[in-house]
Design an enzyme around this catalytic site. Structure first.
Site, PDB file in Angstrom:
ATOM      1  N   TYR A 163     -42.322  -7.360  23.708  1.00  0.00           N
ATOM      2  CA  TYR A 163     -42.718  -7.564  25.091  1.00  0.00           C
ATOM      3  C   TYR A 163     -42.016  -7.472  25.946  1.00  0.00           C
ATOM      4  O   TYR A 163     -42.404  -6.680  26.816  1.00  0.00           O
ATOM      5  CB  TYR A 163     -43.577  -9.026  24.946  1.00  0.00           C
ATOM      6  CG  TYR A 163     -44.395  -9.444  26.072  1.00  0.00           C
ATOM      7  CD1 TYR A 163     -45.540  -9.041  26.329  1.00  0.00           C
ATOM      8  CD2 TYR A 163     -43.795 -10.269  27.107  1.00  0.00           C
ATOM      9  CE1 TYR A 163     -46.179  -9.405  27.391  1.00  0.00           C
ATOM     10  CE2 TYR A 163     -44.354 -10.595  28.058  1.00  0.00           C
ATOM     11  CZ  TYR A 163     -45.738 -10.127  28.416  1.00  0.00           C
ATOM     12  OH  TYR A 163     -46.563 -10.558  29.494  1.00  0.00           O
ATOM     13  N   LYS A 167     -42.485  -4.581  29.107  1.00  0.00           N
ATOM     14  CA  LYS A 167     -42.690  -4.949  30.368  1.00  0.00           C
ATOM     15  C   LYS A 167     -41.540  -4.280  31.310  1.00  0.00           C
ATOM     16  O   LYS A 167     -41.897  -4.043  32.323  1.00  0.00           O
ATOM     17  CB  LYS A 167     -42.885  -6.463  30.710  1.00  0.00           C
ATOM     18  CG  LYS A 167     -43.959  -7.174  29.957  1.00  0.00           C
ATOM     19  CD  LYS A 167     -45.319  -6.669  30.764  1.00  0.00           C
ATOM     20  CE  LYS A 167     -46.538  -7.282  30.331  1.00  0.00           C
ATOM     21  NZ  LYS A 167     -47.708  -6.387  30.949  1.00  0.00           N
TER      22      LYS A 167
END
Length: 312
Positions: A163, A167
């Site tokens: 993640y 991002k």
């Protein structure tokens, strides 16, 4: 595909009247809330995501004109077909929000490789393909592209390797894209968001990994917020064609201090994880109803509404 016309709202300010907006990951959570806000602001909204029936239901509920296309944002052909259909049905988009995203947590060694890769594919590749497929329209309309990022892009955390990498990558992609196309009249923004009370985060809170991670964060980073202020911040950013959107606002300070944050996080994490010893932190798998939908595509099964009756 569906199309709906709605009642007018005389006397209500509609700053995006007549604009065409595309929102990916629109079936639930921040994407759903943003679709409502854009529609109430006067935009004609194209809803993109995996969950066909939820998207259709949302399109029928919006106060303005709305269409929906079920697709996988990691598939360039599906995105290109949707872009062409949206252009013919609603007109050329002048607002594109790359919101689709999935997450999983857990130690890198224990995470399923395909699930880890799926996070990267959706959050980075899906964003880049979204921008590429709709860029001809944005160039024509001198439009605005908004990349939804996260506090994870500023302060990479343990147990969230896919993640955080995705991002940070999506943030870097948006910055590079801005530098590449701003002279052609297209503005690019990045939305930095903290924990929002969505189905994905509520499911994450049921896992050991996320409870361990969030409860050891200092306040206010540990707080879960109502998504409504986040949506209002994004709408203001869209109206102003902002380069950076921060929700909550204190993330602006975190951005300014980002050079220090990895060292701070690493120091704190070393203490917390050492105190746990060998206690297991089982991986979560793809999180939330959206993660479940993404997982069915990863498995080669098109079953886009695994949580349709969950009430989320």
């Amino acid at each position: 595909m569906t199309r709906h016309g709605r009642r007018e709202h005389p006397g209500v300010e509609r700053p995006l009247e007549g604009r065409v907006a595309v929102v990916t990951g629109a079936a639930r959570g921040l994407g759903q809330g943003l679709a409502y806000a854009l529609s109430y602001s006067g935009a004609r909204v194209a809803l993109v995501g995996l969950e066909d029936r939820r998207l259709a239901r949302l399109a029928s509920d919006l106060p303005g004109v709305a269409v929906h296309w079920p697709l996988d944002v990691t598939c360039a052909d599906e995105l290109a077909a949707a872009a062409d259909a949206i252009r013919r049905t609603l007109g050329r988009p002048s607002i594109v929000v790359a919101n689709a995203g999935v997450a999983l947590g857990g130690p890198l060694l224990d995470c399923d490789t395909d699930a880890w890769r799926r996070v990267i594919d959706v959050n980075i590749v899906g964003s880049a393909l979204t921008a590429r497929c709709f860029l001809p329209d944005l160039l024509h309309t001198h439009g605005y592209y908004l990349q939804v990022a996260s506090m994870a892009a500023l302060a990479p955390a343990p147990l969230l390797t896919a993640y955080c990498a995705s991002k940070a990558g999506a943030e870097a992609f948006a910055h590079a894209l801005r530098a590449e196309i701003s002279h052609r009249g297209v503005d690019v923004g990045v939305a930095y968001l903290n924990w929002a009370d969505t189905a994905m985060i509520r499911e994450a809170e049921e896992t050991t990994v996320f409870r361990e991670l969030r409860t050891h964060l200092p306040w206010p980073a540990s707080a879960i917020h109502d998504p409504a202020p986040y949506i209002r911040a994004m709408i203001r950013g869209i109206e102003r064609r902002s380069a950076h959107i921060y929700a909550p606002p204190w993330l602006r300070g975190a951005h300014a201090a980002r050079a220090l944050l990895p060292s701070v996080v690493a120091h704190r994490s070393r203490q917390v994880l050492a105190d746990r010893g060998e206690a297991p932190l089982p991986p979560t798998g793809l999180l939330g109803p959206g993660g479940a939908a993404a997982g069915t595509v990863r498995a080669g099964v098109r079953n886009p509404d695994p949580y349709l009756h969950s009430g989320e």
